[in-house]
Motif scaffolding. Structure first.
Motif, PDB file in Angstrom:
ATOM      1  N   ALA A  38       1.525   7.693  -6.511  1.00  0.00           N
ATOM      2  CA  ALA A  38       1.305   7.006  -5.234  1.00  0.00           C
ATOM      3  C   ALA A  38       0.771   5.595  -5.477  1.00  0.00           C
ATOM      4  O   ALA A  38       1.180   4.642  -4.814  1.00  0.00           O
ATOM      5  N   HIS A  39      -0.124   5.461  -6.433  1.00  0.00           N
ATOM      6  CA  HIS A  39      -0.684   4.143  -6.748  1.00  0.00           C
ATOM      7  C   HIS A  39       0.417   3.193  -7.210  1.00  0.00           C
ATOM      8  O   HIS A  39       0.497   2.048  -6.745  1.00  0.00           O
ATOM      9  N   ALA A  40       1.259   3.669  -8.118  1.00  0.00           N
ATOM     10  CA  ALA A  40       2.352   2.819  -8.622  1.00  0.00           C
ATOM     11  C   ALA A  40       3.293   2.410  -7.494  1.00  0.00           C
ATOM     12  O   ALA A  40       3.720   1.256  -7.413  1.00  0.00           O
ATOM     13  N   PHE A  41       3.602   3.345  -6.599  1.00  0.00           N
ATOM     14  CA  PHE A  41       4.516   3.043  -5.498  1.00  0.00           C
ATOM     15  C   PHE A  41       3.895   2.048  -4.515  1.00  0.00           C
ATOM     16  O   PHE A  41       4.482   1.025  -4.183  1.00  0.00           O
ATOM     17  N   TRP A  42       2.679   2.363  -4.030  1.00  0.00           N
ATOM     18  CA  TRP A  42       2.089   1.571  -2.955  1.00  0.00           C
ATOM     19  C   TRP A  42       1.576   0.208  -3.394  1.00  0.00           C
ATOM     20  O   TRP A  42       1.490  -0.710  -2.594  1.00  0.00           O
ATOM     21  N   THR A  43       1.234   0.072  -4.661  1.00  0.00           N
ATOM     22  CA  THR A  43       0.744  -1.231  -5.116  1.00  0.00           C
ATOM     23  C   THR A  43       1.864  -2.130  -5.636  1.00  0.00           C
ATOM     24  O   THR A  43       1.594  -3.271  -6.021  1.00  0.00           O
ATOM     25  N   ALA A  44       3.085  -1.627  -5.611  1.00  0.00           N
ATOM     26  CA  ALA A  44       4.227  -2.494  -5.949  1.00  0.00           C
ATOM     27  C   ALA A  44       4.312  -3.593  -4.888  1.00  0.00           C
ATOM     28  O   ALA A  44       4.053  -3.340  -3.703  1.00  0.00           O
ATOM     29  N   PRO A  45       4.641  -4.805  -5.290  1.00  0.00           N
ATOM     30  CA  PRO A  45       4.645  -5.932  -4.343  1.00  0.00           C
ATOM     31  C   PRO A  45       5.440  -5.672  -3.063  1.00  0.00           C
ATOM     32  O   PRO A  45       5.011  -6.088  -1.981  1.00  0.00           O
ATOM     33  N   GLU A  46       6.551  -4.974  -3.148  1.00  0.00           N
ATOM     34  CA  GLU A  46       7.378  -4.748  -1.961  1.00  0.00           C
ATOM     35  C   GLU A  46       6.772  -3.734  -0.983  1.00  0.00           C
ATOM     36  O   GLU A  46       7.214  -3.640   0.162  1.00  0.00           O
ATOM     37  N   ASN A  47       5.754  -2.984  -1.413  1.00  0.00           N
ATOM     38  CA  ASN A  47       5.138  -1.972  -0.546  1.00  0.00           C
ATOM     39  C   ASN A  47       3.709  -2.321  -0.126  1.00  0.00           C
ATOM     40  O   ASN A  47       3.111  -1.614   0.675  1.00  0.00           O
ATOM     41  N   ARG A  48       3.169  -3.406  -0.653  1.00  0.00           N
ATOM     42  CA  ARG A  48       1.768  -3.746  -0.377  1.00  0.00           C
ATOM     43  C   ARG A  48       1.509  -4.013   1.104  1.00  0.00           C
ATOM     44  O   ARG A  48       0.483  -3.605   1.644  1.00  0.00           O
ATOM     45  N   THR A  49       2.420  -4.680   1.790  1.00  0.00           N
ATOM     46  CA  THR A  49       2.207  -4.982   3.208  1.00  0.00           C
ATOM     47  C   THR A  49       2.054  -3.699   4.018  1.00  0.00           C
ATOM     48  O   THR A  49       1.153  -3.574   4.854  1.00  0.00           O
ATOM     49  N   GLU A  50       2.908  -2.732   3.759  1.00  0.00           N
ATOM     50  CA  GLU A  50       2.828  -1.444   4.460  1.00  0.00           C
ATOM     51  C   GLU A  50       1.542  -0.710   4.078  1.00  0.00           C
ATOM     52  O   GLU A  50       0.889  -0.102   4.930  1.00  0.00           O
ATOM     53  N   LEU A  51       1.151  -0.762   2.815  1.00  0.00           N
ATOM     54  CA  LEU A  51      -0.091  -0.135   2.377  1.00  0.00           C
ATOM     55  C   LEU A  51      -1.283  -0.757   3.105  1.00  0.00           C
ATOM     56  O   LEU A  51      -2.153  -0.033   3.602  1.00  0.00           O
ATOM     57  N   HIS A  52      -1.307  -2.067   3.203  1.00  0.00           N
ATOM     58  CA  HIS A  52      -2.411  -2.742   3.894  1.00  0.00           C
ATOM     59  C   HIS A  52      -2.487  -2.320   5.353  1.00  0.00           C
ATOM     60  O   HIS A  52      -3.576  -2.117   5.897  1.00  0.00           O
ATOM     61  N   ARG A  53      -1.328  -2.184   5.989  1.00  0.00           N
ATOM     62  CA  ARG A  53      -1.295  -1.748   7.387  1.00  0.00           C
ATOM     63  C   ARG A  53      -1.871  -0.338   7.521  1.00  0.00           C
ATOM     64  O   ARG A  53      -2.699  -0.072   8.397  1.00  0.00           O
ATOM     65  N   LEU A  54      -1.453   0.572   6.640  1.00  0.00           N
ATOM     66  CA  LEU A  54      -1.939   1.953   6.692  1.00  0.00           C
ATOM     67  C   LEU A  54      -3.448   2.021   6.445  1.00  0.00           C
ATOM     68  O   LEU A  54      -4.175   2.716   7.171  1.00  0.00           O
TER      69      LEU A  54
END
Length: 170
Positions: free
Chosen positions: A91-107
């Motif tokens: 999960a860390h590798a997926f969510w901290t990838a640059p393309e997923n960071r915006t969605e992670l920040h929102r969540l």
């Protein structure tokens, strides 16, 4: 990307801030002397003081917490990926990838807003109890809300860790 959840969490936090402000205004306008500032385990008031002290501590603390939670969407992008804790390495590798960071920040911002809402509501309740207390407090008036808050926040946290919210998406 569904932002309706975020809108609700932000609205709930703003509503809790309104409740805190209204409680503080009510406290200042109705207190006609010292108010409870400390209560022991039996419910006995062990320290009294100015309503302004109470409002300053609980209202000011609640306002500062709310401001922090409301600004989470601004400071989360500045947090280095290595400091973000997620349920698994995958999960860390997926969510901290640059393309997923915006969605992670929102969540993450939404989750902080919900926890902030519960915290500010609890502080409002505690302020109201302290203002209406003279010599002692019915213990249920303190214990039930604090236990309910603790169970709710812990339950929400466990759901976040065990549920699918932060699972890597395909």
């Amino acid at each position: 990307m569904d932002t309706s959840q975020g809108r609700w969490s932000r609205r709930a936090l703003w509503l809790s801030v309104v409740v805190l402000a209204a409680t503080a205004l009510w406290a200042v306008s109705t207190a006609d002397g010292p108010v409870a500032l400390r209560v022991d385990g039996s419910g006995a008031v062990t320290r009294v003081g100015s309503v302004w002290t109470l409002v300053g501590v609980l209202g000011g603390g609640g306002g500062a917490l709310a401001a922090t939670f409301l600004s989470a969407h601004r400071f989360l992008p500045r947090v280095p990926a290595r400091l973000i804790n997620l349920p698994s390495a995958e999960a860390h590798a997926f969510w901290t990838a640059p393309e997923n960071r915006t969605e992670l920040h929102r969540l993450l911002a939404e989750d902080l807003e919900w926890i902030g809402t519960a915290t500010v509501v609890l502080l409002s309740w505690l302020m109201a109890v302290c203002v209406t207390t003279e010599k002692s407090v019915a213990l249920w008036a303190l214990v039930v809300p604090v236990v309910a808050y603790t169970i709710a926040v812990l339950g929400y946290s466990v759901q976040l860790m065990r549920g699918g919210r932060y699972r890597p998406r395909s």
